[in-house]
Each structure stands twice: as C-alpha cells, then as structure tokens.
Design a protein around this motif. Structure first.
Motif, PDB file in Angstrom:
ATOM      1  N   ASP A 110     -48.249  15.459  -7.432  1.00  0.00           N
ATOM      2  CA  ASP A 110     -49.380  14.280  -7.562  1.00  0.00           C
ATOM      3  C   ASP A 110     -50.340  14.456  -8.795  1.00  0.00           C
ATOM      4  O   ASP A 110     -50.617  14.143  -9.085  1.00  0.00           O
ATOM      5  N   ARG A 111     -50.607  15.621  -8.470  1.00  0.00           N
ATOM      6  CA  ARG A 111     -51.844  16.024  -9.048  1.00  0.00           C
ATOM      7  C   ARG A 111     -51.765  17.203 -10.059  1.00  0.00           C
ATOM      8  O   ARG A 111     -52.691  17.720 -10.840  1.00  0.00           O
ATOM      9  N   GLY A 112     -50.315  17.213 -10.603  1.00  0.00           N
ATOM     10  CA  GLY A 112     -49.838  18.068 -10.911  1.00  0.00           C
ATOM     11  C   GLY A 112     -49.440  19.408 -10.806  1.00  0.00           C
ATOM     12  O   GLY A 112     -49.259  20.650 -11.915  1.00  0.00           O
ATOM     13  N   VAL A 113     -49.531  19.518  -9.734  1.00  0.00           N
ATOM     14  CA  VAL A 113     -48.802  21.236  -9.689  1.00  0.00           C
ATOM     15  C   VAL A 113     -47.448  21.198  -9.253  1.00  0.00           C
ATOM     16  O   VAL A 113     -46.919  20.847  -8.733  1.00  0.00           O
ATOM     17  N   VAL A 114     -47.443  22.271  -9.859  1.00  0.00           N
ATOM     18  CA  VAL A 114     -45.360  23.115 -10.149  1.00  0.00           C
ATOM     19  C   VAL A 114     -45.961  23.441  -9.140  1.00  0.00           C
ATOM     20  O   VAL A 114     -46.597  24.680  -8.349  1.00  0.00           O
ATOM     21  N   PHE A 115     -44.299  22.956  -7.915  1.00  0.00           N
ATOM     22  CA  PHE A 115     -44.778  24.413  -6.310  1.00  0.00           C
ATOM     23  C   PHE A 115     -43.303  25.279  -6.970  1.00  0.00           C
ATOM     24  O   PHE A 115     -42.054  24.383  -7.691  1.00  0.00           O
ATOM     25  N   ALA A 116     -43.294  26.650  -6.517  1.00  0.00           N
ATOM     26  CA  ALA A 116     -42.560  27.723  -7.241  1.00  0.00           C
ATOM     27  C   ALA A 116     -42.475  27.992  -5.289  1.00  0.00           C
ATOM     28  O   ALA A 116     -43.421  28.699  -5.177  1.00  0.00           O
ATOM     29  N   VAL A 117     -40.602  29.093  -5.793  1.00  0.00           N
ATOM     30  CA  VAL A 117     -40.643  29.413  -4.624  1.00  0.00           C
ATOM     31  C   VAL A 117     -39.779  30.456  -5.178  1.00  0.00           C
ATOM     32  O   VAL A 117     -38.382  30.742  -6.094  1.00  0.00           O
ATOM     33  N   ALA A 118     -40.535  32.138  -4.563  1.00  0.00           N
ATOM     34  CA  ALA A 118     -39.744  33.196  -5.736  1.00  0.00           C
ATOM     35  C   ALA A 118     -39.006  33.532  -4.235  1.00  0.00           C
ATOM     36  O   ALA A 118     -39.633  34.398  -3.771  1.00  0.00           O
ATOM     37  N   HIS A 119     -37.787  33.654  -4.767  1.00  0.00           N
ATOM     38  CA  HIS A 119     -36.313  33.859  -3.385  1.00  0.00           C
ATOM     39  C   HIS A 119     -36.109  35.292  -4.094  1.00  0.00           C
ATOM     40  O   HIS A 119     -35.029  35.412  -4.200  1.00  0.00           O
ATOM     41  N   VAL A 120     -37.293  36.327  -3.029  1.00  0.00           N
ATOM     42  CA  VAL A 120     -37.500  38.063  -3.320  1.00  0.00           C
ATOM     43  C   VAL A 120     -36.588  38.492  -2.454  1.00  0.00           C
ATOM     44  O   VAL A 120     -36.258  37.840  -1.105  1.00  0.00           O
ATOM     45  N   ARG A 121     -35.728  39.597  -3.255  1.00  0.00           N
ATOM     46  CA  ARG A 121     -34.986  40.474  -1.951  1.00  0.00           C
ATOM     47  C   ARG A 121     -35.911  40.851  -0.603  1.00  0.00           C
ATOM     48  O   ARG A 121     -36.899  40.907  -0.547  1.00  0.00           O
TER      49      ARG A 121
END
Length: 769
Positions: free
Chosen positions: A560-571
């Motif tokens: 809600d404060r404009g942050v994008v949440f990302a998950v790096a599905h790394v090896r």
C-alpha cells in the motif's frame, strides 16, 4: 577488563559498538585463518552478553526515529486481523477439533465440541466470539505461557478414546520440550512428565502408550522411546536408535491407524520401519533397507482389488501370488504406496503389498502407479478410506490431484484429477483429514488471495467455500496484481521471479532499456513500471524448499506504500524439480547466489526497480544467500535484511560438535575432511568474504535470537562485527529470549515484523508514507 562499550557508553548519534579484536587461529588443509571475533561464541561470558546488549542498544538508538512508523505498521497489522477468530473444525473420532484466538491474547486456545453422530461430517461454521455449544477447552496456551517470556508448543495429540491430551512445550526457545499428559475429564495434568523431548510425540491407538523422540548433543532427533501411562519416565523403553549422525529420526502413525511408523533420513537417503499399532510393545520391521542416495516415503492404503490385481498389473507374478491364495478374493487390498527416487530423479510412485514379517519391499516387483517425468516433481501421496491425493510440482507451482476409491470400486486406471482454481500463480493443497472422512478440504491461496478453505466433493468435483482468512479494513484483491517473470542466470538458466504489487501505486509503460551495465536479462518488458518502483526481493534457495505463492497481511502495509514484493526462485530450492535443487547445493552452491544477483539485475534492467530502490531479504539459509549476494554485488542493493542468517557457514561446518553440522554435510559439503569443499566454501561464505573496505556496502540489518539452536547467534554477531570494522553500515538486533523462529506470541511477532518493515521503508525512502 573489557574493551567493548556498554549500552550506557554508546553515543547513538555517531558510535557503533566497538567489538574487541581477539585473534584466534585455525588451520585446515594447510590454510591458516585468523578470526578476530570467534570469542563471541562464549555464550555464558558476561562480556559477550554485554556486547550483544550494546549492539541492541545501538540498533534501537539508530532506529528511534522510526518508532512512530513502527507503531503505525503494528496498528495496521492488528487492524487488518480479526483478533477473535477460530479455525474450521476438523473431525476425529467423536469430536470436532479447532483452535481459536481471543483479542488481546498472544496464543491460541485449543478446543473441541462433540459430533452429532456417525454421519456428521460437515463442519459447523462457527461464529468468532460466539459461545460454542458443548465446547471443551483442551489447552489454553495463554495459561500455559503465563510467567514465561517465550512459549512454543511442540506436540499436541489426543488419545483415540478422547480421554487424554498429550502436550509438550518449550519455554526457552532451545527446542527442548517438556511432555505432559492431561486428563480431559478433570482438566488436570497427570504425574506423567518427560523432560527434554523433541517435537512430534503421539499416543498409540490403545491410549496407554506414548511414543516420543529425544535429541543428541547436536540437537539431532535420534532416539524413539515408549512411555506407558502411570509409570516413571525412568522406566521408558528405548525403541529405536540411529547412531549415524547424518540421519534424523521421526515417529508417527499411519492415517489408517493400522501402523506405527519410524522414519529416518539424511539429506539424500531415507528408511522406514513399521509396526502393527495394535501391538505397540512389538518390534518394528524395516520396509526397504536404506541405500545411499535413495529417498522414499511410505503410505498405507486400502485399494480396490481391481487397481492392484491383473490385468492392471504388468509386473512379475511375485506381486500377484499373495493375492491369488485368498479365496474368495476380497474387494480391497492392503498395500503400501511408496514414493521414491531410485533411478527416478523427480520420484515415481509405486504400489506394493505390505511385506510379511521377515520380508521387505522389492521395488522391482511393485507396480508403477505414477511414473517418473522430467517436468513433474512428485512430492507426496496421502491415502484415506475413500480417496488418494497426489502432491506434485509442475512449472514452479505446487499442485494436488485426487483419485476416488469409493465411486468406482471396479476401476482399473489410476486417473488422478487435478484440483485447480485457475490462477497462474496459486498454491493448492488438499487436506485428507482422518481415514474415514468422506470429503476433502482443499486449501487455496495466492499472493493476492487470502487463505481459503473449501469442502471438496471427491465424487462430483464440487467445492464449497468454508472460510476465507478475514482481512479487515476493506481489503479488495482486485486492487492488487501478481505476475511471473523470468531472469537469465550466468549460465543461461531461466530463473522464475514472482511479483506482487498494488495496482494504483505502480504505473506501467514501455521501458526503453537499462543502463545497468553487465545485467543479464531476456530483454525489456513493454508493460513494466514506467519508473522504477521500490522493491523488496526475497530469496531462500536451500534444502529443496519452494517459496510458493502465499498471502500475507503484514505485506499489505508495504504494498500500500508502493513497494513491489518479489520472490527470486533461485536454484537450491525445489520450485523446478529435483535438478533445480541439485544445481544449487554442494559444489553447485554458487549458482544460488549468482541466480539471486541475476534476478536483481533483471528487475533493474526491465524497469521494475533501481539499485537504490531495492532491498534484499532472506532468513536462515536465505540469510547466507543475501549475505553472499552482498559480497558479490554490493552496488545492486540499497539494503539487506538478514534474519537469523547462516553467514559463518564454513566455521560451523568445520565443527562436528555443533548442532546440526554433520547432518548438514550432505547439503553444503564436508570441509573438515575434503580440502576441495573447504576451498569452495571459503570462496563464498559471507563472513569470510567481507571486503576489507566495505563502506560501499548497502545498509544491513541482521536479526537473531540468543537461544537459536539452528543458526547460533554468534554467526550474525561475528558478521556484523566484521562488517562494522570494515566500515559497512550494519546493525544487529538480537532477541535474548527466543529461538530460531524468533519471538513467540502473535503480538510480539507483529512488533518484530513492524520493526523490520519500518527499517525496509526507511531504506527505500518511504518512512514518511
């Protein structure tokens, strides 16, 4: 005399705690290392405790300006949570069991109410806060936790006759639990008490015997014990012991309640033992002798004869002979469903007769139910009286499929039907419940969908929503969006990246390209954000653990404060199958770190974010990930949040007396005995590789717990000390009464989350939003 600063001596405006340098040397494989901060391992030394308290004081002083924001974030989490709530009941025996929470109380209350009769299989949808007719409270964790700074429940089980409750709790955070038994008629605990047990104790079906585990000095569950009610713990019988330090041991009961099971496994090998549960004092027998590198699990099932007899069987007659001797042939057969990876990287599912005493399963003579597939990772199978559920992973998404055993007793095909909710990013899990339960409960969530529980009719496929996680304050999933993107690693491997954001906070438009020289990406995205957004990039990448789409109430305050949440599905994780895990462990561990860096660079190159607007986040083995990534590419991140981080991995893996070290060698390698492993780990462990001049490092916040038995507090304490000495802007926050999972109690957990999120928002320049 100590040369470290006490909390009172710190100038919060300018001075981080001064960590004394006390060089100690270690030599392995001809390599001598000087460690200035190993002295911080002395947990019982008052000077060490004083130093940790000084680090806490410094951190709190530096974050004092965020106190109003922390309170706001805490209030937002609290305001979105239905504090007085209860779970959907699950039936077992003559009772419906559930847990409920009460506003203002830290912990759940475990309770039950009586079933209306044998055909009462539809859970009553209870109203939060309303009295539950016939309720009996089994265990109020708030009462049990009273007077303790920390409380965790490790075992909870009710005897088959419903008369007694087994419960085991930890009040220190060191994962050693005291086991007790309660008479549910009186509400009083019996004299039976066993100290220092591991989680997972249970009643045998007779209700008179309890099976429990104890750990060795390295905190490894290695012994199974049997306790008889009314007898002293000193009379308990040692049932099973596993001397090989690579193996963990567990004990359980098949869903059919026909077999007690002992399961043991290292990171690469497993073994199962069975005992008829109506003979709890008998001898367990092995199912399939361990073979190095072969993992398997066992599920007892009772299947239609047509599924396990000719003509569906294509294997040698040795499987059929036991059935042909039975005249007349019954309609069902007792079998074992065995999921294994012998010559099947992503596992296959077998069906085998239950071996007679003195015999073991012969996989070559069993029926292949679900064959190996290079693009599908089989993860588990559950059996009930009326259906089977298969759990698997395809295209980085977890899936469930069901096979009805009731509607077609003459069926000859293993026609599992996938349960899906039609979303590109979703997590679906089917809960089988007790053996005789007629319908499934299907759980569903995504990054934007709160946890939802459905009643799933196996025969028709019809599903009925039982409950969705309440989110107060007018939450609308349509305000948010989620997406899967693919970064490209150094070696050309495509790495999945999941993203979620609030639609009205992220404006989209074509991105011409990136000035981030050396970034690796498949190209720019025509519908990426028109300007770089603040972004939190999370990663884990170990133990074949997969980070599936999940909903989070605290995360909403960031979105809600404009942050994008990302998950790096790394090896190193398991999202893309067993090979994905193998390509991120042992001698391929570096892939985990370079994958994470590649994901960060992809998000910069495609316009999702910028290096000065991105924070890396990881905990435990994920703390190792973000620590190593910081050393590799410190310019890529504005901040690094490392929770209970495994950052001094080489030191830990060199000491077999430490908790979990030997069991971890199959994951990281054995640097104690192998010079190549030693050199490889030395090349990437975060503590070993902090730059001599780390002033250009991003802001770093490491959190830990004093009583953590998995990643000892000393690892982040040493790391932060070295970072500070090298000029990095690093801080340490330590909980002095907690374990690996952090503080206990939901309000305390929310305060901890609010502290971390306030720090993230401050790094991202959003502290005033």
């Amino acid at each position: 005399m100590s040369d470290a600063l006490t909390p009172a001596e710190i100038d919060p405006a300018t001075t981080p705690p001064s960590t004394a340098r006390r060089p100690s040397e270690r030599t392995f494989h001809g390599d001598t290392v000087t460690d200035d901060y190993e002295w911080l391992r002395r947990k019982d030394d008052p000077e060490v405790v004083a130093h940790l308290e000084a680090q806490n004081a410094w951190t709190l002083a530096r974050q004092e300006h965020l106190a109003p924001l922390r309170q706001t974030l805490f209030d937002e989490i609290k305001g979105r949570t239905l504090e007085t709530d209860l779970s959907v009941p699950s039936r077992d025996g003559d009772w419906w069991y559930y847990a409920r929470t009460v506003e203002g109380q830290q912990y759940p209350i475990h309770a039950r109410y009586p079933a209306a009769g044998p055909d009462d299989w539809t859970p009553r949808l209870l109203e939060p806060g309303e009295p539950v007719p016939g309720e009996q409270v089994l265990l109020d964790q708030n009462v049990a936790a009273d007077g303790h700074d920390f409380f965790a429940l490790g075992s909870l089980d009710v005897s088959d006759d419903g008369a007694r409750l087994l419960h085991a709790s930890d009040t220190a955070g060191d994962e050693r639990y005291t086991l007790r038994v309660r008479d549910l008629a009186t509400g009083e605990d019996l004299a039976d008490e066993v100290q220092d047990t591991a989680p997972g104790a249970l009643f045998a079906p007779d209700g008179e015997h309890i099976f429990y585990l104890t750990v060795d000095e390295a905190w490894r569950p290695w012994r199974v014990w049997r306790h008889r009610l009314g007898t002293p713990a000193s009379d308990d019988v040692l049932v099973f012991e596993e001397p090989d330090e690579r193996y963990w041991v567990g004990v359980g009961l098949s869903r059919s309640k026909k077999y007690l099971q002992i399961e043991l496994g290292s990171k690469v090998t497993s073994e199962s033992w069975l005992l008829e549960s109506d003979d709890p004092t008998g001898e367990f027998r092995i199912v399939w002798p361990r073979r190095e590198g072969v993992e398997y699990s066992v599920e007892h099932a009772v299947l239609p004869a047509s599924l396990v007899e000719p003509p569906s069987l294509s294997e040698p007659p040795s499987l059929v002979e036991p059935f042909e001797t039975q005249d007349p042939a019954p309609a069902t057969r007792d079998v074992l469903l065995i999921l294994h990876n012998k010559d099947a990287l992503n596992f296959e599912l077998l069906c085998s007769p239950v071996p007679a005493p003195g015999e073991t399963v012969t996989p070559e003579a069993a029926t292949v139910v679900v064959p190996h597939a290079p693009d599908v990772r089989l993860e588990g199978v559950s059996a009930s009286e009326r259906y089977l559920v298969l759990y698997y992973r395809r295209e980085a998404i977890s899936r469930s499929a069901v096979l009805s055993l009731e509607t077609r007793l003459d069926q000859r095909e293993w026609d599992f039907q996938e349960i899906s909710f039609g979303q590109p990013l979703e997590s679906v899990g089917a809960g089988v419940g007790v053996w005789e339960q007629p319908n499934l409960k299907a759980g569903y969530t995504s990054f934007v969908t709160p946890q939802s529980l459905y009643l799933y009719d196996v025969a028709s496929g019809e599903r009925t929503l039982l409950k969705q996680q309440p989110v107060l304050g007018g939450y609308d999933a349509a305000d948010y969006d989620q997406r899967r993107e693919w970064a490209v690693a150094e070696d050309g491997t495509r790495i999945p990246v999941s993203l979620v954001w609030r639609k009205d906070k992220v404006r989209f438009g074509a991105v011409a390209g990136s000035s981030d020289e050396g970034s690796t990406t498949e190209g720019t995205s025509a519908d990426a954000p028109a300007e770089p957004a603040p972004l939190l990039l999370y990663g884990y990448g170990a133990y074949e653990m997969s980070i599936d789409p999940y909903f989070s109430v605290p995360r909403l305050s960031l979105l809600d404060r404009g942050v994008v949440f990302a998950v790096a599905h790394v090896r190193g994780g398991g999202e893309m199958g067993r090979a994905w895990y193998d390509d991120g462990k042992l001698a391929a561990k570096r892939n985990t770190f370079t994958d994470f860096v590649a994901c960060g660079r992809h998000l910069v190159a495609t316009g999702w974010t910028a290096s000065d607007r991105m924070v890396a986040d990881g905990g435990s083995a994920g703390g190792l990930l973000v620590g190593a990534a910081t050393n590799l590419a410190p310019e890529l991140f504005a901040g690094v949040l490392a929770g209970v981080p495994f950052v001094d991995a080489l030191t830990s893996m060199l000491d077999p007396t430490l908790p979990l070290t030997v069991t971890e060698w199959d994951e990281w390698g054995d640097p104690l005995h192998d010079p190549e492993v030693y050199a490889y780990m030395r090349s990437y462990t975060p503590y070993e590789n902090v730059a001599d001049d780390a002033a250009h490092y991003p802001r770093i916040l490491a959190t830990t717990s004093f009583n953590d038995t998995r990643v000892l507090y000393v690892e982040p304490a040493k790391w932060v000390a070295r970072l500070q000495a090298a000029g990095a802007p690093a801080m340490l926050k330590i909980e002095m009464s907690a374990g690996h999972g952090g503080v206990s109690g939901r309000y305390s957990a929310w305060e901890q989350i609010a502290f971390e999120h306030a720090w993230v928002l401050d790094v991202l320049g959003l502290a005033d939003h």
